[in-house]
Structures are given as C-alpha cells and as structure tokens.
Design an enzyme around this catalytic site. Structure first.
Site, PDB file in Angstrom:
ATOM      1  CG  HIS A  89      -1.911   1.125   1.237  1.00  0.00           C
ATOM      2  ND1 HIS A  89      -3.101   1.049   0.554  1.00  0.00           N
ATOM      3  CD2 HIS A  89      -1.893   2.351   1.822  1.00  0.00           C
ATOM      4  CE1 HIS A  89      -3.783   2.175   0.723  1.00  0.00           C
ATOM      5  NE2 HIS A  89      -3.062   2.987   1.491  1.00  0.00           N
ATOM      6  CB  SER A  90       1.068   4.277   0.240  1.00  0.00           C
ATOM      7  OG  SER A  90       1.447   5.618   0.062  1.00  0.00           O
ATOM      8  CG  LEU A  91       7.282   3.173   0.995  1.00  0.00           C
ATOM      9  CD1 LEU A  91       8.237   3.696  -0.056  1.00  0.00           C
ATOM     10  CD2 LEU A  91       7.799   3.521   2.392  1.00  0.00           C
TER      11      LEU A  91
END
Length: 256
Positions: A89-91
């Site tokens: 998720h994200s990074l």
C-alpha cells in the site's frame, strides 16, 4: 541482520500460497497482522518488517528504495521458493514493484501477482517535494494531510519522536526514487485506488505498461487509506484473484 520476516517453524509442508505484505510510510508490519485471521488458510500472510520499526527498530531506517528492495530480495528468497504474491500500500506498492524486479534480477521466480494499492505507477510518481528531509512541522503536516495517523499520536510527544525519523526516511525513499524502464514483468499487476485520493486514475492506469501478464484497476470509495473502510472487500479481491489458475490471473476485467 534481523530477517524481514519471522522464521516459519514446525510446518510439514509449505502453504499453497504466500502473500508478502509491504507497509506504507511510517507503518510497521503489524498493520497486516489481522489479515492472517481474515484470509483463507491456504493463503499465508507474511507481513514484511522494514528496518527502523517493529522488531527491526534497532536498525537505521533506509532512504534508498532500490537498495532496500535488493536487501529484501535476499532476505525473503528462502520463503519465496513456492507460489507467492506481493501486496503493498502506497510506499509499499512501489517497494513491491522494485522487489519483484530484484527477485527476477537474481534469477528467482516472479510473484504469481503484484498488488499495488494507493500507489501511483513507478513512471508517474510526483514525490519530488520529498527529495530533501522535511522538518518536524513539515512531516506532521504531511501526516495530517494523508489522514493515516490516529489523532492521539499528535498529542503524544513520545509517540511522535518515535514515528518522525521513520516517516522522514520513508518520504526520502519516495522523493529520491528514480524510475528505471525495464522489460515488463511477466506477472499480472492488479491496482487498487481510492476515489477521493489525490492520485489521479491515469497515474494508476499507467501501471499497465509494467506487465505482460495482464492488468486490472479497481477503485474503492474513500481517500488514501480506503483499505481500512473496505478491508473485507479488498481481501476478498486478493483471495479471489489468487485462487484462480495461474493462466487466469490476468484475465479479470478492469473496473473503475
């Protein structure tokens, strides 16, 4: 060096599938702990701990994402012998992408699927504002903007002093990341986004050029952390995709 994952002991046979889960900026592997109870038993959730947090708190946090991916590829290789998938998720989504390439570069098998959640495509990142370290006020402002931190953290100086160095390093990893065009991955890439997130749909759609194995995009109602409000549907998508035969993983129609 501490391993990114705890050793698997006392198992007579490997699971049907392992799902390595990479956290978002500032988070530890604990964010995925409950997924072990919520996903079916044939799918073993393996939360990946990054340096500087959790049981790896004594290690300095990393600021070079490509180097960290190479480090994780060596650490996770013993558990990536059978079928496995990557979720981030994200990074974590960007790190999952670089980890898949790092594994391939070492002659290892690619994942059965790569799931990128709330992560712009590697070629469409807009993180240049984080290329230099943010001061504490700047970090706190970003934490509030992303809405991923419990409000009580902001009133607890001890918690902030633990969180800010890790978050600062994670933002540097994003800000200093340099995209390198490479032959597309053979594994399918499935991307999830939030309708109220500031990552535009075209930046999510751009993941499609990174795979020869099929691409899907699905949007959930919510902001950057839509995975909290929509945890059950998201996990159902993961399990449903990974339960398909290998040749069918990329054949799911894209939704938006």
């Amino acid at each position: 060096m501490t391993s990114a994952t705890a050793p698997i002991l006392g198992r007579a046979a490997p699971p049907a599938m392992r799902l390595f889960c990479l956290p978002y900026s500032g988070a530890s592997a604990m964010i995925y702990a409950r997924w072990k109870r919520l996903l079916p038993s044939w799918l073993e959730v393996v939360p990946v701990e990054l340096p500087g947090r959790g049981r790896r708190m004594d290690e300095p946090p990393r600021t070079d994402l490509t180097a960290l991916a190479a480090e994780l590829a060596e650490e996770l290789a013993p558990q990536a012998q059978g079928p496995f998938a990557l979720f981030g998720h994200s990074l974590g989504g960007l790190l999952a992408f670089e980890l898949a390439h790092a594994l391939r570069g070492r002659g290892r098998e690619e994942p059965r699927a790569l799931f990128a959640s709330a992560a712009a495509a590697p070629s469409r990142r807009e993180d240049g504002r984080w290329a230099e370290p943010l001061d504490d006020d700047g970090l706190i402002a970003e934490m509030r903007r992303l809405s991923g931190t419990a409000e009580e953290v902001f009133g607890n100086r001890d918690l902030l002093e633990m969180a800010l160095p890790v978050l600062r390093a994670d933002f540097l990893m994003c800000g200093r990341y340099a995209y390198r065009p490479r032959p597309p991955l053979d594994c399918p890439i499935r991307v999830f986004g939030g309708t109220q997130d500031d990552i535009a749909a075209d930046r999510l759609q751009a993941w499609s050029v990174e795979t020869r194995g099929g691409f899907t995009l699905e949007m959930f109602d919510g902001d950057h952390f839509f995975l909290r409000a929509h945890e059950r549907p998201l996990l159902d998508r993961l399990a449903g995709c990974l339960s398909l035969p290998a040749e069918g993983l990329g054949g799911i129609a894209a939704t938006a």
